[in-house]
Scaffold this motif. Structure first.
Motif, PDB file in Angstrom:
ATOM      1  N   ARG B 126      -2.677 -29.751  -6.126  1.00 43.37           N
ATOM      2  CA  ARG B 126      -1.863 -30.397  -5.082  1.00 43.37           C
ATOM      3  C   ARG B 126      -2.406 -31.802  -4.756  1.00 43.37           C
ATOM      4  O   ARG B 126      -1.639 -32.741  -4.546  1.00 43.37           O
ATOM      5  CB  ARG B 126      -1.852 -29.535  -3.806  1.00 43.37           C
ATOM      6  N   LEU B 127      -3.708 -31.883  -4.717  1.00 50.65           N
ATOM      7  CA  LEU B 127      -4.323 -33.206  -4.476  1.00 50.65           C
ATOM      8  C   LEU B 127      -3.950 -34.173  -5.583  1.00 50.65           C
ATOM      9  O   LEU B 127      -3.715 -35.360  -5.349  1.00 50.65           O
ATOM     10  CB  LEU B 127      -5.848 -33.071  -4.412  1.00 50.65           C
ATOM     11  N   HIS B 128      -3.912 -33.643  -6.792  1.00 43.37           N
ATOM     12  CA  HIS B 128      -3.601 -34.479  -7.944  1.00 43.37           C
ATOM     13  C   HIS B 128      -2.197 -35.085  -7.808  1.00 43.37           C
ATOM     14  O   HIS B 128      -1.950 -36.209  -8.234  1.00 43.37           O
ATOM     15  CB  HIS B 128      -3.690 -33.641  -9.219  1.00 43.37           C
ATOM     16  N   GLY B 130      -0.820 -35.824  -5.000  1.00 42.70           N
ATOM     17  CA  GLY B 130      -0.816 -36.781  -3.884  1.00 42.70           C
ATOM     18  C   GLY B 130      -0.366 -36.152  -2.585  1.00 42.70           C
ATOM     19  O   GLY B 130       0.574 -35.348  -2.550  1.00 42.70           O
TER      20      GLY B 130
END
Lengths: 740, 338
Positions: B126-128, B130
């Protein structure tokens, strides 16, 4: 018949002027006998004045009024409580003092008369022992007054309920501008009004006698001739040098209806000086020069065109100036009197021995004894105007912001690469007035020469530990784009990833990368968009995000389609960003426009750093070739790293290295971060040659063995032949991290 | 799919899971456990009282209490732990992928409590893609709670975020996770324009760095980077003692006192090296060196290595005897006791 008509006309003029002025209720006495013809003849041909060459000035603490005879030295010194700058008028000095408007004797400094105790000094002129003074009052009535001082007594004083301007004495008459467009001729003997003129087509606030000619004006000088006086209704055009935008916006002539400002007012140090002259063709500007004093700067400007002839810088503020044919007298606040020639060289200087607030100089016809007769100038400005402008631009004085910015603007008109270097330094300077920096950065972004300087500047990097500042990445990026500097691309990528690069500069960097067709920037752009696209509405990153997405689309980064689609669909992302992502997706599929290589690009590509001659065998820095050679043995292993990560969609990587002066790797940073674990041990063993430059930061791009020909071509634009599949294709670029 | 259904089913699964997987989930800090689980509250209406775990967060327990009274007589179907866990994970992933701030927050909470590599990978993924800044910070905190090395690449990437607070948090997380290969990134961060990031980098280097970071840390200390000297103390080897004392200007050890204190307090610093350090300070013999020795002796009055205490005592005695005050007999007051 003609004479009769003329007389009728004059009677009509007087009648009309009288009626017109009735609404302003002037308190001049009604015009006396019709002596216009006599008045005209005497008025317009005043005798040239033979005046003593003097300088009168107010010293700094303690405040004293001093007078110097230019040919003899100090005349006298008197303690005063001055409220205005002094005015030299014939054999007197007129000044606003605490006790009122005072007329002092020029020869002794003694008070001859106190003209008025409540009014403010507006202007003064003198002839022989007579001095005429105009005053302004803060009351509604009267608003102004004209006073005539003969010797030690006020012979007459005429009040007026309209403002009066700067007067002049012409023979037996006193000429007084008043109420913006009116001119009255008074008899010096008793102050009664002899004639009155109303000039509808121009503004007049000053009257002046110079070298046997009488002038009036405000926006320029209008010589009073019989014709001008006989036809005041005609459209009159005052002579003025070419108007232009100047720092501080000094007027050609000060507002003649305003009182003289106090001695410490910046007005006295920020002035445009010029003197009207005459040749066969009519009115001219003496020496064809305007002199702009801006504290410690002196600009000599061409009167007929918007050009600077030369610029000089001084150690102290210039507090007074007087123009002579072929020369200019200036006095600085340290009390140094100089005579400059029209080329800016100092022909003569004399220390007046006092620190000064403001001076009035009346050189008359005096010149030092044969200043140019074989005598070398004592001071010279720098050799070229470019050097002079740069000297003015870098002068470290915060008060000079606008003046320095003006110098920068003029400096930027030169196309030499050295100017690009000058602008780079000014744009990156840490402590510099904002107008100077803005002007330098603005013009730096518009440069089309100095490619080497731009690349060299981009190689610098901000470092807190090394206490080095970031270059001005934004303007440099704009310049690189304008010059089509392909070699600047990797450096720009490095700066885009550097947190020291100000956010405001990112837009220019991304636009430059797009303009340069820098396909190797795609991964960096994608990461920037991916990490930041969900920034809240109004984020300072928004312009950079829009630019990055546009660049992705324009660079046809089809591999980044997923990211753009994610952004377009992400409801956590502001609508503007999602729209831009959709626009970028549309751009992705648009046919590519191959940029036409132009001459500048070719030249830039050919630009190689010349290696300086020296005896140290070490190379100056790690060049691209050296880096490529050092990393060549590691290419297979780097390729393997990419291959292992291909499952995650990784096709290439970029490693940033900090290499010390001995060639050892100090720090490694890999993008994407997933490759860090694999790449770091590989690169750690790399050995670079020792350099003279010291620590350098190297960026190195590598590809996996399965990189397609297309992707390799994309990574190396302009090269038709792609590297052999199976080997890591590397595109290194080196930049100094910081000097030791 | 109805949102409330998702919430209810997720919490049902969470509560089912508690009793079975609580041992596998890494212990959350007390503050974390005490936080009310926003998503848990509505689920309590359907949660079977019998499944309420002993170790569950207080808020969850409180929310479950009224549900116990309303629980039906018939026992609820008990899911297998793996299946329940998978369902929770799946639901959390769905909520994580949603474009709703509250859902993402709740999912991060759930995943950090769930633990394990899949939870970490879900957050990393999810961080990837953004996230907004405030959710990125929350996600980093969740990754720290999960304590999985697989989070390191995502954190390394976030260490280059434009927002300094996020960089500082990511750097801190790398240190907290003892991320291997993070040293280079941390050294870069030591040069960051933000003082918070530099400080976080120094702290993290103290945790995960090695002796190669020492030159940069010394440079950072010279430039006033907070925690740089602490990191030096954490990484310095016995061989570095000479370098440390070499930075004492004219025998004044005040600039490096923090390092010396750290070395002396460090359990991994060999006893012999500590004794040598004491002797080195004794050789310096300056007032600041003596004060430092006295302080160390004072701290070890009742406990600590006897050999070290002995060395400290001897060193102080030696310094005192070398600088014994000169007695001036004539200056003594008449009748004064010797």
């Amino acid at each position: 018949m003609k004479r009769c008509q003329l007389q009728r006309f004059w009677w009509s003029c007087l009648l009309l002027a009288g009626c017109g002025a009735q609404s302003f209720r002037p308190q001049f006495k009604p015009a006396a006998a019709p002596t216009q013809t006599v008045v005209l003849a005497d008025l317009v041909h005043p005798k040239p004045r033979d005046e003593r060459p003097v300088v009168v000035g107010l010293t700094t603490d303690p405040m004293r009024l001093c007078a110097w005879d230019l040919s003899a030295g100090l005349l006298w010194e008197r303690p005063v409580d001055a409220k205005s700058a002094p005015i030299i008028a014939a054999d007197a000095v007129v000044m606003q003092e605490a006790s009122g408007v005072v007329v002092r004797d020029l020869a002794s400094g003694e008070v001859r008369a106190v003209v008025d105790e409540t009014g403010s000094l507006v202007g003064a002129d003198g002839l022989g022992h007579a001095v005429v003074v105009t005053l302004a009052y803060s009351t509604a009535s009267p608003r102004g007054a004209v006073a005539y001082v003969d010797g030690s007594s006020v012979r007459w004083k005429e009040p007026l309920n309209l403002p009066v301007g700067v007067p002049a004495i012409s023979g037996p008459y006193v000429v007084v501008p008043w109420a913006t467009q009116r001119l009255t001729v008074l008899a010096a003997s008793d102050g009664h009004e002899l004639a009155r003129y109303h000039y509808n087509s121009t503004v007049i606030s000053h009257a002046s006698v110079d070298r046997g000619r009488l002038y009036v004006g405000q926006l320029g000088w209008l010589r009073l001739t019989e014709s001008v006086l006989e036809h005041p209704e005609a459209k009159l055009v005052a002579y003025s040098p070419q108007k232009r935008e100047l720092p501080g916006q000094p007027p050609l002539l000060r507002d003649g209806y305003m009182p003289i400002t106090d001695p410490d007012n910046a007005y006295h140090r920020l002035q445009l000086s010029w003197r009207i002259g005459h040749d066969e063709a009519g009115a001219t500007t003496e020496n064809d020069l305007l002199w702009l004093r801006f504290y410690r700067l002196l600009f000599a400007l061409s009167a007929s065109e918007d050009q600077i002839r030369w610029v000089r810088t001084f150690d102290h503020d210039l507090v007074g100036a007087a123009i002579q044919p072929g020369a200019l007298f200036v006095v600085d606040s340290a009390g140094m009197l100089r005579l400059l020639d029209t080329g800016g060289a100092t022909l003569f200087s004399r220390d007046l021995g006092r620190s000064l607030r403001v001076v009035d100089i009346r050189p008359g016809a005096w010149l030092p004894q044969s200043p140019a007769a074989g005598k070398q100038p004592t001071e010279l400005p720098p050799a070229t105007l470019r050097e002079q402008l740069n000297a003015a631009a870098v002068l470290d004085d915060d008060r000079l912001g606008a003046g320095r910015a003006y110098a920068v603007e003029r400096l930027a008109t030169f196309s030499e690469p050295e100017v690009t270097a000058n602008l780079i330094a000014l744009c990156a300077a840490r402590k510099i007035p904002q107008p100077v920096q803005s002007a330098a950065c603005l013009h730096l972004g518009e440069r089309s020469s100095g490619a080497t300087e731009v690349v060299q500047a981009l190689r610098q990097r901000a470092s807190f530990l090394e206490d080095t500042a970031a270059p001005s990445v934004g303007p440099l990026a704009q310049a690189a784009a304008k010059m089509q500097l392909k070699q600047a691309g990797p450096l720009l990528i490095s700066h885009a990833e550097d947190p020291s690069t100000p956010t405001r500069d990112l837009v220019a960097v991304f636009e430059a990368l797009e303009h340069l067709g820098q396909r190797s920037a795609v991964a960096s752009l994608e990461r920037f968009v991916r990490l930041h696209h969900a920034e809240p509405q109004g984020s300072e990153l928004a312009p950079a995000l829009l630019a990055a997405m546009h660049a992705l689309g324009a660079l046809h980064a089809r591999a980044q389609r997923a990211t753009l689609e994610d952004v377009a669909a992400d409801t956590l992302t502001p609508d503007a960003m999602r729209d831009q992502a959709r626009a970028a997706l549309a751009l992705l599929d648009a046919p590519a426009v191959v940029p036409k290589p132009d001459a500048a690009a070719n030249k830039a590509d050919e630009d190689d750093e010349p290696d300086e001659e020296q005896t140290d065998p070490r190379p100056y820095s790690l060049t691209a070739e050296v880096v490529r050679k050092a990393l060549m043995p590691l290419r297979p292993e780097l390729g393997k790293c990419v291959q292992q990560a291909q499952g995650a969609g990784v096709r290439s990587g970029r490693v940033s290295l900090v290499v010390d002066a001995h060639g050892s790797v100090e720090g490694i940073f890999v993008a994407p971060a997933t490759l860090q674990a694999c790449v770091e041990p590989v690169v750690r063993n790399a050995k670079f040659p020792a350099t003279r430059l010291g620590r350098q930061r190297i960026t190195h791009v590598f590809h996996g063995p399965s990189a397609t020909k297309a992707s390799l071509r994309a990574a190396a634009p302009g090269k038709k032949k792609a590297p052999r599949a199976g080997a890591a294709a590397a595109r290194p670029v080196a930049q100094p991290a910081a000097k030791h | 799919m109805n949102g409330s259904w998702v919430v209810r089913s997720a919490m049902f699964a969470t509560l089912c899971l508690r009793s079975h997987v609580s041992a596998q989930v890494p212990a959350a800090p007390a503050a974390q456990a005490a936080k009310p689980v926003a998503a848990a509250a509505p689920a309590a209406t359907v949660a079977p009282a019998a499944t309420a775990p002993v170790a569950k967060p207080a808020a969850v327990a409180a929310a479950a209490a009224p549900a116990a009274a309303a629980a039906p007589a018939a026992p609820a179907p008990v899911m297998k732990p793996e299946a329940a866990r998978a369902e929770v994970l799946q639901t959390a992933k769905q909520r994580l992928a949603s474009g709703d701030d509250a859902n993402v927050r709740a999912a991060l909470q759930t995943l950090s409590e769930l633990g394990g590599d899949p939870a970490a990978e879900a957050i990393v993924a999810r961080l990837h893609r953004g996230l907004p800044p405030q959710l990125i910070e929350l996600a980093i905190d969740s990754l720290v709670l999960l304590h999985r090395p697989s989070a390191a690449p995502a954190l390394l990437e976030l260490a280059q975020h434009r927002r300094a607070p996020i960089r500082a948090r990511a750097i801190g997380a790398l240190g907290a996770l003892h991320a291997r290969n993070a040293q280079s990134a941390l050294l870069f961060a030591l040069d960051d324009p933000s003082p918070d990031v530099r400080s976080a980098a120094a702290l993290a280097l103290g945790a995960v760095g090695n002796a190669r970071a020492l030159p940069a840390l010394w440079a950072a200390a010279d430039r006033g980077v907070e925690h740089a000297l602490d990191a030096v103390a954490s990484l310095a080897t016995p061989a570095e003692v000479k370098t440390v004392l070499g930075r004492a200007h004219e025998g004044d050890i005040t600039p490096v006192k923090a390092v010396l204190q750290g070395l002396m307090a460090r359990k991994t610093f060999p006893l012999d090296a500590k004794v040598n350090l004491v002797r080195a300070l004794q050789k310096l013999g300056t007032p600041s060196a003596r004060a430092c020795l006295v302080q160390w002796l004072d701290e070890r009055k009742t406990e600590g290595e006897p050999r070290l205490r002995q060395a400290l005592f001897a060193a102080i005695k030696q310094i005192d005897s070398a600088h014994a005050p000169i007695k001036f007999e004539s200056a003594a007051a008449p009748g004064a006791k010797p």
